[in-house]
Design a protein around this motif. Structure first.
Motif, PDB file in Angstrom:
ATOM      1  N   GLU A 111     -11.391  -5.389   4.738  1.00 51.85           N
ATOM      2  CA  GLU A 111     -10.930  -4.270   5.560  1.00 51.85           C
ATOM      3  C   GLU A 111     -10.783  -4.615   7.035  1.00 51.85           C
ATOM      4  N   LYS A 112     -11.528  -5.608   7.501  1.00 50.35           N
ATOM      5  CA  LYS A 112     -11.423  -6.012   8.901  1.00 50.35           C
ATOM      6  C   LYS A 112     -11.877  -7.456   9.044  1.00 50.35           C
ATOM      7  N   VAL A 113     -11.442  -8.065  10.118  1.00 49.37           N
ATOM      8  CA  VAL A 113     -11.835  -9.438  10.414  1.00 49.37           C
ATOM      9  C   VAL A 113     -13.319  -9.429  10.776  1.00 49.37           C
ATOM     10  N   SER A 114     -14.029 -10.488  10.386  1.00 54.42           N
ATOM     11  CA  SER A 114     -15.465 -10.599  10.661  1.00 54.42           C
ATOM     12  C   SER A 114     -15.737 -10.619  12.163  1.00 54.42           C
ATOM     13  N   LEU A 115     -16.976 -10.329  12.544  1.00 57.96           N
ATOM     14  CA  LEU A 115     -17.364 -10.416  13.952  1.00 57.96           C
ATOM     15  C   LEU A 115     -17.137 -11.827  14.471  1.00 57.96           C
ATOM     16  N   SER A 116     -17.549 -12.827  13.695  1.00 55.68           N
ATOM     17  CA  SER A 116     -17.324 -14.220  14.102  1.00 55.68           C
ATOM     18  C   SER A 116     -15.835 -14.510  14.241  1.00 55.68           C
ATOM     19  N   GLY A 117     -15.041 -13.972  13.324  1.00 55.94           N
ATOM     20  CA  GLY A 117     -13.587 -14.155  13.390  1.00 55.94           C
ATOM     21  C   GLY A 117     -12.989 -13.538  14.636  1.00 55.94           C
ATOM     22  N   LYS A 118     -13.496 -12.364  15.022  1.00 58.54           N
ATOM     23  CA  LYS A 118     -13.005 -11.712  16.247  1.00 58.54           C
ATOM     24  C   LYS A 118     -13.343 -12.550  17.479  1.00 58.54           C
ATOM     25  N   ILE A 119     -14.529 -13.140  17.485  1.00 57.55           N
ATOM     26  CA  ILE A 119     -14.911 -14.001  18.608  1.00 57.55           C
ATOM     27  C   ILE A 119     -14.091 -15.288  18.575  1.00 57.55           C
ATOM     28  N   ALA A 120     -13.874 -15.825  17.369  1.00 53.90           N
ATOM     29  CA  ALA A 120     -13.094 -17.061  17.221  1.00 53.90           C
ATOM     30  C   ALA A 120     -11.672 -16.894  17.755  1.00 53.90           C
ATOM     31  N   LEU A 121     -11.138 -15.689  17.721  1.00 54.52           N
ATOM     32  CA  LEU A 121      -9.798 -15.431  18.253  1.00 54.52           C
ATOM     33  C   LEU A 121      -9.656 -15.885  19.705  1.00 54.52           C
ATOM     34  N   HIS A 122     -10.745 -15.864  20.446  1.00 54.66           N
ATOM     35  CA  HIS A 122     -10.713 -16.239  21.862  1.00 54.66           C
ATOM     36  C   HIS A 122     -10.801 -17.751  22.075  1.00 54.66           C
ATOM     37  N   PHE A 123     -11.180 -18.490  21.038  1.00 54.68           N
ATOM     38  CA  PHE A 123     -11.407 -19.927  21.180  1.00 54.68           C
ATOM     39  C   PHE A 123     -10.536 -20.777  20.259  1.00 54.68           C
ATOM     40  N   ALA A 124     -10.297 -20.322  19.059  1.00 53.89           N
ATOM     41  CA  ALA A 124      -9.585 -21.130  18.061  1.00 53.89           C
ATOM     42  C   ALA A 124      -8.099 -21.240  18.381  1.00 53.89           C
ATOM     43  N   ASP A 125      -7.549 -22.406  18.079  1.00 52.72           N
ATOM     44  CA  ASP A 125      -6.115 -22.591  18.244  1.00 52.72           C
ATOM     45  C   ASP A 125      -5.341 -21.809  17.190  1.00 52.72           C
ATOM     46  N   LYS A 126      -5.932 -21.681  16.025  1.00 53.35           N
ATOM     47  CA  LYS A 126      -5.285 -20.963  14.936  1.00 53.35           C
ATOM     48  C   LYS A 126      -6.339 -20.181  14.169  1.00 53.35           C
ATOM     49  N   VAL A 127      -6.067 -18.914  13.866  1.00 56.30           N
ATOM     50  CA  VAL A 127      -6.963 -18.068  13.076  1.00 56.30           C
ATOM     51  C   VAL A 127      -6.183 -17.552  11.877  1.00 56.30           C
ATOM     52  N   TYR A 128      -6.790 -17.701  10.702  1.00 60.84           N
ATOM     53  CA  TYR A 128      -6.170 -17.248   9.460  1.00 60.84           C
ATOM     54  C   TYR A 128      -7.013 -16.156   8.814  1.00 60.84           C
ATOM     55  N   THR A 129      -6.336 -15.204   8.192  1.00 62.83           N
ATOM     56  CA  THR A 129      -6.976 -14.223   7.343  1.00 62.83           C
ATOM     57  C   THR A 129      -6.507 -14.488   5.915  1.00 62.83           C
ATOM     58  N   GLN A 130      -7.280 -14.038   4.962  1.00 63.72           N
ATOM     59  CA  GLN A 130      -6.896 -14.206   3.563  1.00 63.72           C
ATOM     60  C   GLN A 130      -6.360 -12.909   2.971  1.00 63.72           C
ATOM     61  N   TRP A 131      -6.072 -11.947   3.836  1.00 61.21           N
ATOM     62  CA  TRP A 131      -5.533 -10.653   3.411  1.00 61.21           C
ATOM     63  C   TRP A 131      -4.303 -10.311   4.251  1.00 61.21           C
ATOM     64  N   PRO A 132      -3.176 -10.038   3.613  1.00 56.99           N
ATOM     65  CA  PRO A 132      -1.943  -9.756   4.371  1.00 56.99           C
ATOM     66  C   PRO A 132      -2.077  -8.541   5.300  1.00 56.99           C
ATOM     67  N   ASP A 133      -2.866  -7.556   4.915  1.00 59.45           N
ATOM     68  CA  ASP A 133      -3.021  -6.347   5.738  1.00 59.45           C
ATOM     69  C   ASP A 133      -3.750  -6.617   7.055  1.00 59.45           C
TER      70      ASP A 133
END
Length: 147
Positions: A111-133
């Motif tokens: 239903e939503k990106v993980s807390l770690s994933g949200k933080i990773a958005l600020h540092f990672a060159d590329k962020v992937y989700t496994q859900w199209p929504d």
């Protein structure tokens, strides 16, 4: 290419192992929170780090230093993680040292990106989700690791 692949125990580790074929022909090292996982990547470098989460700040700080030490020593060109805290710490350390960084958010985050994933958005060159929504301009959906 020198790659460091990082994941916590459980589903994060299983998902990371599902990506192994993408690393063929590269110098890959692994990092996780269970030393026994070294046997699942026989013949490859493996680093065990303590488990930590946001509820134990001291352990989280200790984890950050342990991960940063490995990243600094290895100097990988690419760091990839499927989560959680050790992977996030690796992404941050790698970014500071000039590595390319990739975050693959867990398939469990429906239903939503993980807390770690949200933080990773600020540092990672590329962020992937496994859900199209959950795909956005900053988060890419390119299929899932577990099918």
């Amino acid at each position: 290419m020198k790659i460091l692949a990082i994941a916590s125990a459980g589903g994060h580790w299983i998902q990371l192992l599902r990506l192994l074929s993408a690393f063929e022909g590269h110098d890959i090292s692994f990092m996780s929170t269970k030393a026994s996982f070294a046997s699942t990547v026989n013949g490859m470098s493996f680093y065990a780090v303590p488990d930590a989460n946001r509820w134990n700040k001291l352990k989280l700080i200790y984890l950050a230093f342990r991960v940063a030490k490995v990243v600094y020593t290895l100097k990988p060109q690419v760091i990839i993680s499927t989560g959680a805290a050790p992977g996030l710490m690796g992404i941050i350390a790698g970014k500071l040292l000039g590595s390319k960084t990739i975050w693959v958010d867990s398939i469990a985050n429906v239903e939503k990106v993980s807390l770690s994933g949200k933080i990773a958005l600020h540092f990672a060159d590329k962020v992937y989700t496994q859900w199209p929504d959950l795909a956005t301009q900053k988060i890419t959906f390119a299929g899932n690791v577990l099918s």
